[in-house]
Design a protein around this motif. Structure first.
Motif, PDB file in Angstrom:
ATOM      1  N   ASP A  48       0.846  -1.193   0.000  1.00 22.14           N
ATOM      2  CA  ASP A  48       0.000   0.000   0.000  1.00 22.14           C
ATOM      3  C   ASP A  48       0.879   1.240   0.000  1.00 22.14           C
ATOM      4  O   ASP A  48       1.887   1.298   0.700  1.00 22.14           O
ATOM      5  CB  ASP A  48      -0.906  -0.032   1.242  1.00 22.14           C
ATOM      6  CG  ASP A  48      -1.627   1.256   1.488  1.00 22.14           C
ATOM      7  OD1 ASP A  48      -2.805   1.318   1.148  1.00 22.14           O
ATOM      8  OD2 ASP A  48      -1.022   2.196   2.021  1.00 22.14           O
ATOM      9  N   ASN A  50      -0.055   5.370   0.055  1.00 19.00           N
ATOM     10  CA  ASN A  50      -1.115   6.387   0.074  1.00 19.00           C
ATOM     11  C   ASN A  50      -2.457   5.812  -0.349  1.00 19.00           C
ATOM     12  O   ASN A  50      -3.141   6.340  -1.215  1.00 19.00           O
ATOM     13  CB  ASN A  50      -0.747   7.572  -0.811  1.00 19.00           C
ATOM     14  CG  ASN A  50       0.460   8.284  -0.262  1.00 19.00           C
ATOM     15  OD1 ASN A  50       0.691   8.314   0.944  1.00 19.00           O
ATOM     16  ND2 ASN A  50       1.265   8.843  -1.145  1.00 19.00           N
ATOM     17  N   ARG A  51      -2.793   4.697   0.231  1.00 18.39           N
ATOM     18  CA  ARG A  51      -4.056   4.015  -0.007  1.00 18.39           C
ATOM     19  C   ARG A  51      -4.226   3.504  -1.429  1.00 18.39           C
ATOM     20  O   ARG A  51      -5.322   3.263  -1.886  1.00 18.39           O
ATOM     21  CB  ARG A  51      -5.232   4.912   0.389  1.00 18.39           C
ATOM     22  CG  ARG A  51      -5.314   5.127   1.888  1.00 18.39           C
ATOM     23  CD  ARG A  51      -6.240   6.219   2.256  1.00 18.39           C
ATOM     24  NE  ARG A  51      -5.907   7.484   1.624  1.00 18.39           N
ATOM     25  CZ  ARG A  51      -4.856   8.208   1.948  1.00 18.39           C
ATOM     26  NH1 ARG A  51      -4.020   7.796   2.883  1.00 18.39           N
ATOM     27  NH2 ARG A  51      -4.621   9.341   1.356  1.00 18.39           N
ATOM     28  N   LYS A  52      -3.117   3.323  -2.138  1.00 22.34           N
ATOM     29  CA  LYS A  52      -3.171   2.626  -3.432  1.00 22.34           C
ATOM     30  C   LYS A  52      -2.811   1.176  -3.150  1.00 22.34           C
ATOM     31  O   LYS A  52      -1.767   0.895  -2.573  1.00 22.34           O
ATOM     32  CB  LYS A  52      -2.174   3.256  -4.403  1.00 22.34           C
ATOM     33  CG  LYS A  52      -2.287   2.714  -5.803  1.00 22.34           C
ATOM     34  CD  LYS A  52      -1.460   3.595  -6.744  1.00 22.34           C
ATOM     35  CE  LYS A  52      -1.321   2.944  -8.107  1.00 22.34           C
ATOM     36  NZ  LYS A  52      -0.427   1.770  -8.083  1.00 22.34           N
ATOM     37  N   PHE A  53      -3.711   0.287  -3.536  1.00 22.24           N
ATOM     38  CA  PHE A  53      -3.616  -1.109  -3.121  1.00 22.24           C
ATOM     39  C   PHE A  53      -3.021  -1.955  -4.252  1.00 22.24           C
ATOM     40  O   PHE A  53      -3.534  -1.977  -5.360  1.00 22.24           O
ATOM     41  CB  PHE A  53      -5.023  -1.590  -2.782  1.00 22.24           C
ATOM     42  CG  PHE A  53      -5.117  -2.980  -2.257  1.00 22.24           C
ATOM     43  CD1 PHE A  53      -5.209  -3.205  -0.898  1.00 22.24           C
ATOM     44  CD2 PHE A  53      -5.137  -4.068  -3.116  1.00 22.24           C
ATOM     45  CE1 PHE A  53      -5.315  -4.492  -0.403  1.00 22.24           C
ATOM     46  CE2 PHE A  53      -5.238  -5.349  -2.626  1.00 22.24           C
ATOM     47  CZ  PHE A  53      -5.325  -5.554  -1.269  1.00 22.24           C
TER      48      PHE A  53
END
Lengths: 130, 109, 359
Positions: A48, A50-53
């Motif tokens: 992850d 910055n909340r990119k999965f």
């Protein structure tokens, strides 16, 4: 839809190199997860930033699964790698802090790859039972 | 930087009544809407066994033939799932949390 | 170099409410290395999913942890709803937000009390828990349970908060907020507290990311990462900024949690004002088929559930990575190089919830 989840297929051989790329981009290791699919194990490495999965995925046989350790790149992977080796019997090569099967004290070896036992919940006691 | 910031609070509470209660002698105030003991209005029950089927802890046992409804109080988790599925709405959760017991018995209605 | 001694810490220790064992390698008064071991109470709840159907499992998910029980249930339900493509009513989303934030307040107050106990401030501990008790009363009145809320289900919420009860809740919350200000003032400004927390267990921003820290441990090191920004439940319509502090020591982690108390109060107020009327649940039919990684911000940090369904009523796999599990490596890093007397403070500074970890 809460979030976009990218699932990338990788090979066990390229796992370490790909993980290193993730580290260089500043990703955080979220988890390592194993799923039993019949006679195969599906391994997921989740990252992850910055909340990119982003999720790496590959398959291994149920018996004799063997993966290289990523704890040289993300040291915190040692907890997950001990977990998958204790619960699923996945052999992890080169774990930075190897507990050698004592991370979880389980009654049986590799419980999560065993078939589900018949219902262990006893039937409700009938009236009059002592 | 303040030294012993808590003095005000401690002083104020020195002269107040304690907030704790003398529990076994003074019963606890029961909050309305609290999920406690499961109660059944047996006269309305049609013994459809839906509650026993849905119970996540298998605490209920419904005997269709003899028209009896059993509950294992120690197993019940007061989740209220049975209350939701009951077609006759004869089940309800009371705010009362029941009394301690020494035996594992089924209660029969 | 002095002689190295190994001191076992836990699983039974006065400051630890739950069993975690750490082998501390000490040189004189300094800890040079720490080896954690967990697994004393591993319950195998992940395997239980093969016996319970996916609707019953909500109750099991809620019981993974006694402190963040509601958010565990919520994470599970959100995952199932995502797989089954269920759109839950807006009111249910707001209700979940309000209960989630209430549980955050009670969890942070519980932590603050335990922390005060760990550095030997017994009266502060008692007063913090006195305030927490009032929050528990609010929770009991709105959901029916003090610890296990049991108010979340697949498809929405199981209970509604009527408007008059909401007004009462907001009024009570004002009283609680006032009390919390007094307590937070002690945590933030008292010099004996600061003496124990400032500069202890520093984790740099880079380390926090590499060690996979989550929640207040991560935000205390200057990374403003909060899963609530994913806009699950009603967080997309509420206005908030994640709180982060840059020092990376125990004091800044404490400060993050203290500020989050008031942030949660503010979020509850916003949610109460914006909450629309209407249904609270939709009917769920069919079985989940698909997979989803459900991520939610718990009081302790990000929780990740991997849910995989196969079209039957039992799931193939349910996996929970709880925040404390991710925070164990940062803890080990913090312990290396600290003073022996700081060990209890450092163990508590990650807000350990071992029962969560040993799901």
């Amino acid at each position: 839809m809460i979030e976009e989840q990218t699932i990338i297929a990788v090979m066990p051989e390229t796992l370490v190199a790909e993980t290193r790329k993730m580290r260089d981009q500043g990703y955080r290791l979220v988890q390592i997860c194993v799923t039993r699919l019949g006679e195969e194990l599906q391994l997921d490495y989740t990252f992850d930033l910055n909340r990119k999965f982003v999720n790496f995925r590959f398959l291994q046989p149920k018996i004799g699964a063997r993966v290289p350790s990523v704890s040289g790149i993300y040291w915190c992977a040692f907890t997950y790698e001990n977990e998958i080796s204790d619960l699923f019997g996945v052999q992890v090569d080169g774990n930075a802090l190897d507990f050698k099967g004592t991370f979880y004290k389980t009654a049986m070896k590799h419980p999560f790859i065993q078939d589900a036992a018949p219902a262990s919940v006893p039937a409700p006691a009938k009236p009059g039972d002592k | 930087m303040a030294f012993f910031q808590m003095k005000k609070m401690i002083l104020a509470w020195t002269f107040r009544k304690p907030i704790t209660t003398k529990y076994p002698f003074e019963p606890r105030k029961i909050c309305p809407g609290s999920r406690g003991r499961l109660d059944i209005k047996i006269s309305d029950c049609i013994f459809c066994t839906l509650c026993a089927k849905r119970c996540p802890t298998q605490a209920l046992d419904v005997d269709r033939e003899n028209k009896k409804w059993h509950i294992d109080r120690l197993r019940c988790i007061s989740c209220g799932y049975c209350v939701e599925v009951c077609p006759k709405k004869c089940l309800n959760l009371t705010g009362d949390h029941g009394i301690p017991t020494v035996t594992k018995d089924m209660e029969t209605f | 170099m002095g002689t190295r001694t190994i001191i076992p810490f836990g699983p039974q220790h006065p400051v630890l409410p739950e069993p975690i064992h750490i082998d501390l390698v000490v040189e004189d008064e300094k800890v040079v290395e720490a080896v954690p071991s967990i697994g004393f109470i591993h319950r195998g709840l992940e395997k239980l999913v093969e016996k319970k159907d996916y609707i019953e499992y909500v109750y099991v998910a809620e019981r993974i942890c006694g402190i963040c029980s509601f958010i565990h249930g919520q994470t599970y339900c959100q995952g199932i709803e995502e797989i089954m493509k269920i759109e839950i009513p807006t009111r249910a989303k707001y209700l979940r937000t309000i209960w989630g934030e209430l549980s955050r307040i009670h969890s942070h107050l519980l932590w603050a009390g335990l922390m005060a106990d760990a550095f030997g401030f017994e009266s502060l501990f008692m007063h913090t828990w006195r305030v927490r008790e009032q929050v528990l009363d609010l929770i009991e009145a709105t959901t029916g349970g003090r610890v296990i809320f049991g108010s979340c289900k697949v498809g929405g919420a199981r209970r509604d908060i009527p408007p008059e009860q909401m007004a009462w809740l907001l009024k009570e919350l004002e009283v609680i907020e006032k009390e919390m200000r007094l307590i937070v003032d002690i945590f933030m400004n008292d010099n004996s507290v600061k003496h124990r927390l400032c500069g202890v267990g520093v984790i740099s921003r880079e380390d926090a990311i590499l060690l996979g820290a989550v929640g207040p441990t991560l935000r205390g090191s200057g990374v403003a990462d909060d899963m609530r920004l994913l806009k699950y439940a009603a967080f997309g319509e509420l206005d908030f900024e994640p709180i982060s502090k840059t020092d990376g020591d125990s004091y800044s982690r404490c400060a993050v949690r203290c500020s989050e108390l008031f942030q949660s109060v503010d979020l509850i107020r916003q949610a109460a004002a914006k909450m629309p009327a209407g249904e609270i649940a939709v009917k769920v039919t069919g079985n989940p088929d698909g997979e989803f990684f459900s991520r939610v911000e718990q009081p302790r940090g990000e929780v990740v559930y991997y849910i995989k369904g196969n079209g039957t009523k039992n799931l193939t796999r349910f996996r929970a990575r709880t925040p404390t599990f991710a925070n164990v490596p940062p803890l080990v890093k913090m312990l290396a190089g600290c003073e022996l007397a700081d060990v209890p403070v450092l163990v508590l500074t990650i807000d350990p919830c071992i029962s969560c970890t040993e799901r």
